[in-house]
Scaffold this motif. Structure first.
Motif, PDB file in Angstrom:
ATOM      1  N   ASN A 175       0.843  -1.194   0.000  1.00 53.19           N
ATOM      2  CA  ASN A 175       0.000   0.000   0.000  1.00 53.19           C
ATOM      3  C   ASN A 175       0.882   1.248   0.000  1.00 53.19           C
ATOM      4  O   ASN A 175       1.643   1.485   0.954  1.00 53.19           O
ATOM      5  CB  ASN A 175      -0.920  -0.003   1.224  1.00 53.19           C
ATOM      6  CG  ASN A 175      -1.990   1.073   1.134  1.00 53.19           C
ATOM      7  OD1 ASN A 175      -1.723   2.190   0.695  1.00 53.19           O
ATOM      8  ND2 ASN A 175      -3.194   0.745   1.548  1.00 53.19           N
ATOM      9  N   LEU A 176       0.761   2.030  -1.087  1.00 54.86           N
ATOM     10  CA  LEU A 176       1.564   3.249  -1.224  1.00 54.86           C
ATOM     11  C   LEU A 176       0.710   4.515  -1.139  1.00 54.86           C
ATOM     12  O   LEU A 176       1.175   5.596  -1.492  1.00 54.86           O
ATOM     13  CB  LEU A 176       2.318   3.230  -2.563  1.00 54.86           C
ATOM     14  CG  LEU A 176       3.294   2.066  -2.782  1.00 54.86           C
ATOM     15  CD1 LEU A 176       3.875   2.121  -4.195  1.00 54.86           C
ATOM     16  CD2 LEU A 176       4.411   2.089  -1.748  1.00 54.86           C
ATOM     17  N   ASP A 177      -0.530   4.373  -0.682  1.00 57.21           N
ATOM     18  CA  ASP A 177      -1.426   5.531  -0.611  1.00 57.21           C
ATOM     19  C   ASP A 177      -0.811   6.664   0.199  1.00 57.21           C
ATOM     20  O   ASP A 177      -0.806   7.833  -0.230  1.00 57.21           O
ATOM     21  CB  ASP A 177      -2.769   5.127   0.003  1.00 57.21           C
ATOM     22  CG  ASP A 177      -3.551   4.167  -0.879  1.00 57.21           C
ATOM     23  OD1 ASP A 177      -3.096   3.916  -2.011  1.00 57.21           O
ATOM     24  OD2 ASP A 177      -4.603   3.686  -0.428  1.00 57.21           O
ATOM     25  N   SER A 178      -0.303   6.349   1.382  1.00 52.42           N
ATOM     26  CA  SER A 178       0.238   7.392   2.258  1.00 52.42           C
ATOM     27  C   SER A 178       1.467   8.056   1.642  1.00 52.42           C
ATOM     28  O   SER A 178       1.645   9.272   1.743  1.00 52.42           O
ATOM     29  CB  SER A 178       0.590   6.796   3.627  1.00 52.42           C
ATOM     30  OG  SER A 178      -0.570   6.296   4.265  1.00 52.42           O
ATOM     31  N   LEU A 179       2.314   7.242   0.987  1.00 54.91           N
ATOM     32  CA  LEU A 179       3.529   7.802   0.387  1.00 54.91           C
ATOM     33  C   LEU A 179       3.187   8.774  -0.726  1.00 54.91           C
ATOM     34  O   LEU A 179       3.705   9.908  -0.759  1.00 54.91           O
ATOM     35  CB  LEU A 179       4.397   6.669  -0.159  1.00 54.91           C
ATOM     36  CG  LEU A 179       5.653   7.107  -0.933  1.00 54.91           C
ATOM     37  CD1 LEU A 179       6.595   7.871  -0.025  1.00 54.91           C
ATOM     38  CD2 LEU A 179       6.357   5.899  -1.544  1.00 54.91           C
ATOM     39  N   LEU A 180       2.317   8.360  -1.662  1.00 55.26           N
ATOM     40  CA  LEU A 180       1.968   9.245  -2.777  1.00 55.26           C
ATOM     41  C   LEU A 180       1.190  10.463  -2.302  1.00 55.26           C
ATOM     42  O   LEU A 180       1.387  11.575  -2.797  1.00 55.26           O
ATOM     43  CB  LEU A 180       1.174   8.479  -3.826  1.00 55.26           C
ATOM     44  CG  LEU A 180       1.963   7.750  -4.928  1.00 55.26           C
ATOM     45  CD1 LEU A 180       2.752   8.727  -5.759  1.00 55.26           C
ATOM     46  CD2 LEU A 180       2.881   6.695  -4.355  1.00 55.26           C
ATOM     47  N   SER A 181       0.296  10.260  -1.342  1.00 61.20           N
ATOM     48  CA  SER A 181      -0.468  11.392  -0.817  1.00 61.20           C
ATOM     49  C   SER A 181       0.449  12.358  -0.085  1.00 61.20           C
ATOM     50  O   SER A 181       0.321  13.584  -0.204  1.00 61.20           O
ATOM     51  CB  SER A 181      -1.568  10.897   0.126  1.00 61.20           C
ATOM     52  OG  SER A 181      -2.480  10.059  -0.550  1.00 61.20           O
ATOM     53  N   GLY A 182       1.415  11.797   0.671  1.00 58.77           N
ATOM     54  CA  GLY A 182       2.340  12.660   1.405  1.00 58.77           C
ATOM     55  C   GLY A 182       3.223  13.472   0.482  1.00 58.77           C
ATOM     56  O   GLY A 182       3.638  14.584   0.816  1.00 58.77           O
ATOM     57  N   MET A 183       3.522  12.943  -0.709  1.00 59.04           N
ATOM     58  CA  MET A 183       4.382  13.653  -1.657  1.00 59.04           C
ATOM     59  C   MET A 183       3.646  14.748  -2.409  1.00 59.04           C
ATOM     60  O   MET A 183       4.260  15.733  -2.826  1.00 59.04           O
ATOM     61  CB  MET A 183       4.970  12.670  -2.670  1.00 59.04           C
ATOM     62  CG  MET A 183       6.048  11.767  -2.127  1.00 59.04           C
ATOM     63  SD  MET A 183       6.608  10.561  -3.362  1.00 59.04           S
ATOM     64  CE  MET A 183       7.111  11.650  -4.697  1.00 59.04           C
ATOM     65  N   SER A 184       2.326  14.578  -2.625  1.00 61.10           N
ATOM     66  CA  SER A 184       1.659  15.492  -3.559  1.00 61.10           C
ATOM     67  C   SER A 184       0.345  16.083  -3.072  1.00 61.10           C
ATOM     68  O   SER A 184      -0.016  17.193  -3.488  1.00 61.10           O
ATOM     69  CB  SER A 184       1.404  14.760  -4.884  1.00 61.10           C
ATOM     70  OG  SER A 184       0.683  13.564  -4.653  1.00 61.10           O
ATOM     71  N   SER A 185      -0.408  15.394  -2.242  1.00 60.12           N
ATOM     72  CA  SER A 185      -1.749  15.874  -1.877  1.00 60.12           C
ATOM     73  C   SER A 185      -1.678  17.077  -0.946  1.00 60.12           C
ATOM     74  O   SER A 185      -0.759  17.209  -0.143  1.00 60.12           O
ATOM     75  CB  SER A 185      -2.540  14.750  -1.202  1.00 60.12           C
ATOM     76  OG  SER A 185      -2.670  13.647  -2.069  1.00 60.12           O
ATOM     77  N   GLY A 186      -2.668  17.946  -1.081  1.00 61.44           N
ATOM     78  CA  GLY A 186      -2.739  19.114  -0.222  1.00 61.44           C
ATOM     79  C   GLY A 186      -3.130  20.362  -0.986  1.00 61.44           C
ATOM     80  O   GLY A 186      -3.311  20.340  -2.219  1.00 61.44           O
ATOM     81  N   PRO A 187      -3.260  21.511  -0.299  1.00 59.07           N
ATOM     82  CA  PRO A 187      -3.686  22.770  -0.933  1.00 59.07           C
ATOM     83  C   PRO A 187      -2.517  23.531  -1.531  1.00 59.07           C
ATOM     84  O   PRO A 187      -1.355  23.132  -1.424  1.00 59.07           O
ATOM     85  CB  PRO A 187      -4.295  23.532   0.250  1.00 59.07           C
ATOM     86  CG  PRO A 187      -3.476  23.069   1.429  1.00 59.07           C
ATOM     87  CD  PRO A 187      -3.137  21.627   1.166  1.00 59.07           C
ATOM     88  N   GLY A 188      -2.872  24.645  -2.182  1.00 59.57           N
ATOM     89  CA  GLY A 188      -1.858  25.575  -2.668  1.00 59.57           C
ATOM     90  C   GLY A 188      -1.213  25.218  -3.978  1.00 59.57           C
ATOM     91  O   GLY A 188      -0.206  25.820  -4.365  1.00 59.57           O
TER      92      GLY A 188
END
Length: 455
Positions: free
Chosen positions: A414-427
């Motif tokens: 499961n790489l959901d957290s890794l990919l989300s941590g690298m790219s997800s978010g505002p701005g």
């Protein structure tokens, strides 16, 4: 009535005729490629030259044997073609750099060349064999011989929208000595490994006719309702079909501080609805955004590569087209400001970090849709302009967009957290340089986000 509307209304019959004709032709199942009696339909406005230089190893008659030969492939490709219409590749030629002495003591040569192109849309591959003619050419006593072969590429017809990739294979030569008519042994070639044979791409768009809108401003006509002949169209509403647009896009992901230049997309079936009794008008259209291969530096030093896609909200049904709609506001100085909303999912695949494949898989998609609210000042509705987010916008709606978390990432883990941590978010920021297909790009229709970081 704004200055922009006055200028465009003088061209409405021409624009409408082009779009309506393209829409009707795109709906036909027959074409010049399937019906010999049918007259070929020219591609839509807008084409660009394509050039690919590839190293080959060719086998010449004994005692010469194998020799390296560079083959330059040139063509002119249409940018946009309606589905079901013939894709016409123009100005096709191959130029062979034949090494000195490879043809023995021959002083003049002529003949033919063959090459197989491949037209690929997603996983569907169609071979396109091409035969070319080589005119009589003197063989120099010293130095390489440049042989130019020209020929017509058969029309290619695809009935499904998407991006068509055209790649070139290894050619072969059949040469003859003009003075005696003596044929040489056929010369076969293979491409050197590790090269990209892609010649270019064409956007296949399902262009359709425009339906005249009636009724009061701001009201939509119910589907399935036929307007009575006695009910005249509203004289204050003018529906203007627009030619297709090319989209040159950039995106900035704030977490990794990287700017990515995306593969050009297209906006088609674009409609401009003008209300003569209002200072605002409406625009709408459908976009095709091909997957983009990205190479960028994350955090300013970490090499990251992969493929990014913008998917429509109903992508699970197999749809690949994205709807967009917005408003054009007439400004007191005679210019126009456009605002557009786009919704979709993001998908990541083939991700490598510092050269290491993460094994993301094909189902790494944002858990929910994201929304792009774009704004462009001095926007020319007919020709295009820049639509973008702006971190300095006085309106918070246009200061950027939030990329939701990713889900379904990872084949073995499961790489959901890794990919989300690298790219997800505002701005995050995005910019669309909108330019009518066939027009030269100008600064007012190009994104200011310059080029992505090198490396």
């Amino acid at each position: 009535m704004t200055q922009q509307v006055r200028r465009i209304l003088g061209r409405v019959p021409v624009i409408a005729g082009v779009i309506l004709l393209a829409g009707v032709n795109g709906a036909l199942t027959g074409s010049a490629a399937t019906d010999p009696a049918a007259k070929p339909t020219p591609p839509l406005q807008g084409a660009e030259p394509a050039h690919k230089s590839l190293a080959n190893t060719c086998v010449f008659p004994d005692p010469v044997g194998e020799r390296p030969v560079t083959v330059d492939t040139k063509a002119t490709l249409p940018k946009v073609v309606g589905t079901g219409k013939p894709i016409q590749v123009k100005d096709f030629s191959l130029t062979f750099a034949i090494p000195a002495g490879a043809l023995g003591d021959v002083t003049e040569i002529e003949g033919a060349a063959t090459v197989e192109l491949t037209a690929t849309r997603e996983d569907k591959k169609t071979p396109v064999p091409v035969t070319l003619t080589i005119p009589a050419s003197k063989v120099p006593t010293t130095g390489d011989l440049s042989l130019v072969a020209t020929g017509k590429v058969p029309d290619i017809v695809m009935k499904v929208e998407g991006e068509l990739q055209l790649t070139t294979g290894a050619p072969s030569l059949a040469l003859t000595v003009p003075a005696t008519g003596t044929p040489l042994k056929p010369i076969t070639c293979v491409q050197a490994p590790g090269q990209d044979p892609a010649l270019g791409s064409v956007a296949l768009l399902p262009l359709k006719p425009v339906e005249q809108r009636t009724g009061k401003p701001g009201m939509q006509q119910p589907q399935g309702v036929v307007r009575a002949e006695a009910d005249p169209p509203d004289p204050n509403i003018i529906v203007i079909p627009l030619l297709p647009f090319e989209l040159i896009n950039t995106a900035t992901i704030s977490k990794v501080g990287a700017v990515a230049r995306l593969k050009p997309g297209f906006m088609f079936n674009a409609i401009w609805t003008v209300y003569l009794d209002r200072t605002t008008s409406e625009i709408s259209g459908t976009a095709l955004q091909p997957p983009s291969k990205l190479n960028l530096l994350g955090f300013g030093f970490l090499p990251i590569s992969g493929t990014m896609e913008l998917l429509p909200t109903d992508y699970r049904t197999g749809n690949t087209l994205i709807d967009a709609a917005g408003t054009v506001i007439a400004e007191p100085d005679g210019s126009s400001t456009a605002t557009v909303k786009v919704q979709g999912y993001g998908r990541l695949s083939n991700i490598t970090v510092n050269g290491v494949d993460l094994g993301v898989g094909d189902n790494c998609v944002t858990a929910e849709p994201f929304e792009l609210n774009l704004r462009g000042t001095k926007y020319d509705t007919a020709y295009g302009g820049v639509l973008r987010t702006d971190p300095d916008s006085p309106d918070p709606l246009y200061r950027g967009f939030t990329l939701p978390r990713f889900a379904g990432c990872g084949v073995k883990e499961n790489l959901d957290s890794l990919l989300s941590g690298m790219s997800s978010g505002p701005g995050n920021q995005v910019c669309f340089g909108v330019n009518q297909v066939g027009l030269p790009r100008t600064p007012e229709r190009e994104c200011p986000n310059v080029t992505p970081p090198s490396g």
